[in-house]
Design a protein around this motif. Structure first.
Motif, mmCIF file in Angstrom:
data_model
loop_
_atom_site.group_PDB
_atom_site.id
_atom_site.type_symbol
_atom_site.label_atom_id
_atom_site.label_comp_id
_atom_site.label_asym_id
_atom_site.label_seq_id
_atom_site.Cartn_x
_atom_site.Cartn_y
_atom_site.Cartn_z
ATOM 1 N N UNK A 179 0.829 -1.209 0.000
ATOM 2 C CA UNK A 179 0.000 0.000 0.000
ATOM 3 C C UNK A 179 0.863 1.258 0.000
ATOM 4 N N UNK A 180 0.213 2.398 -0.092
ATOM 5 C CA UNK A 180 0.882 3.685 0.091
ATOM 6 C C UNK A 180 1.075 3.901 1.589
ATOM 7 N N UNK A 181 2.277 4.329 1.967
ATOM 8 C CA UNK A 181 2.566 4.662 3.364
ATOM 9 C C UNK A 181 2.914 6.141 3.440
ATOM 10 N N UNK A 182 2.201 6.860 4.258
ATOM 11 C CA UNK A 182 2.425 8.292 4.388
ATOM 12 C C UNK A 182 3.008 8.637 5.752
ATOM 13 N N UNK A 183 4.146 9.306 5.726
ATOM 14 C CA UNK A 183 4.718 9.881 6.939
ATOM 15 C C UNK A 183 4.021 11.226 7.173
ATOM 16 N N UNK A 184 3.237 11.304 8.217
ATOM 17 C CA UNK A 184 2.410 12.478 8.447
ATOM 18 C C UNK A 184 3.201 13.602 9.105
ATOM 19 N N UNK A 185 2.858 14.831 8.719
ATOM 20 C CA UNK A 185 3.494 16.023 9.277
ATOM 21 C C UNK A 185 2.436 16.852 10.007
ATOM 22 N N UNK A 186 2.623 17.117 11.290
ATOM 23 C CA UNK A 186 1.656 17.937 12.028
ATOM 24 C C UNK A 186 1.435 19.294 11.352
ATOM 25 N N UNK A 187 0.168 19.678 11.276
ATOM 26 C CA UNK A 187 -0.200 20.950 10.667
ATOM 27 C C UNK A 187 -0.586 20.858 9.214
ATOM 28 N N UNK A 188 -0.172 19.770 8.524
ATOM 29 C CA UNK A 188 -0.613 19.546 7.147
ATOM 30 C C UNK A 188 -2.010 18.939 7.153
ATOM 31 N N UNK A 189 -2.736 19.116 6.047
ATOM 32 C CA UNK A 189 -4.057 18.498 5.899
ATOM 33 C C UNK A 189 -3.981 17.471 4.780
ATOM 34 N N UNK A 190 -4.341 16.227 5.097
ATOM 35 C CA UNK A 190 -4.313 15.132 4.129
ATOM 36 C C UNK A 190 -5.745 14.806 3.722
ATOM 37 N N UNK A 191 -6.001 14.828 2.426
ATOM 38 C CA UNK A 191 -7.336 14.572 1.898
ATOM 39 C C UNK A 191 -7.312 13.299 1.059
ATOM 40 N N UNK A 192 -8.276 12.428 1.274
ATOM 41 C CA UNK A 192 -8.404 11.224 0.470
ATOM 42 C C UNK A 192 -9.852 10.754 0.505
ATOM 43 N N UNK A 193 -10.154 9.784 -0.324
ATOM 44 C CA UNK A 193 -11.506 9.232 -0.356
ATOM 45 C C UNK A 193 -11.558 8.027 0.575
ATOM 46 N N UNK A 194 -11.995 8.272 1.816
ATOM 47 C CA UNK A 194 -12.071 7.186 2.784
ATOM 48 C C UNK A 194 -13.087 6.131 2.423
#
Length: 249
Positions: A179-194
């Protein structure tokens, strides 16, 4: 300048997700973290989740969920992804999830589809040390938007059971599924189709803190009695109606 909803939708279709960097200011991030710190202490530094605007009242997260510009962005994403208008009474449904302690380990690799077409994820605390930092794991566009509520229920029954989830988790850990693995960064907004994407979070070291705010919008089955009675477990547990609000007695 924020990207347009059309640009976000196109990137979600192409990559499975899109990111708006520095969506909130450092000052707003500190406000969100102050709320998390207060709640984490009251939950004995173990896993907790808070569902709904009323339970999050007065917090940065509730303020974002009530923001008209934010709702307009999610509404336009819903239109672009589904070709339809959201239900007239549809509201943004916010959730805080906080992984910490031993109980937080049980919340990893819980692969699922969301009830809504649009999911926005705002990281507040993300570990940066160690092997397990709670990465976001996405299998994008596994299915289409289903306007047939019964078909949606059947698909969720197949993939939301313990055996299926353990099988997917095992295959991911062994490297059989990638799968895609995302390293998340605080303060960013991640949008996807849940709704379309099977997703989960990776393990998080129990000694560390992972806290995210989720904003769900655009339930294709908002007015379906079938979906309302057979799905919506989190809202029922939180004693909320299908609009995510406390029922008026």
């Amino acid at each position: 300048m924020e990207p347009s909803a059309a640009a976000c939708a196109a990137e979600i279709d192409r990559k499975g997700y899109t990111v708006i960097e520095h969506y909130i200011s450092p000052e707003q991030l500190e406000l969100g973290r102050a709320f998390i710190n207060q709640q984490a202490a009251s939950h004995d530094h173990e896993y907790f989740a808070i569902h709904g605007i009323e339970a999050l009242g007065g917090s940065l997260i509730a303020g974002l969920a009530l923001s008209q510009p934010f709702k307009e962005t999610l509404t336009e994403l819903y239109r672009l992804q589904t070709g339809r208008e959201p239900a007239a009474t549809e509201q943004i449904f916010p959730v805080i999830r906080c992984l910490q302690g031993r109980s937080g380990l049980k919340q990893s690799h819980f692969y699922h589809f969301d009830a809504t077409a649009v999911t926005a994820l705002l990281p507040l605390y993300i570990p940066t040390e160690g092997e397990h930092c709670g990465d976001l794991i996405i299998f994008p566009s596994v299915r289409r938007i289903r306007f047939n509520a019964l078909r949606n229920v059947i698909e969720k029954a197949v993939l939301h059971n313990t055996a299926s989830q353990k099988l997917v988790a095992f295959a991911v850990r062994r490297g059989w599924l990638k799968p895609i693995r995302l390293k998340l960064e605080p303060g960013n907004l991640y949008l996807f189709s849940g709704y379309r994407s099977l997703h989960a979070n990776d393990e998080c070291d129990p000694a560390l803190l992972r806290a995210t705010a989720l904003f769900h919008f655009g339930n294709p089955h908002h007015d379906s009695l079938v979906a309302r009675h057979l799905l919506g477990t989190n809202k029922r547990k939180a004693k909320l109606d299908h609009n995510g609000l406390k029922p008026v007695n």
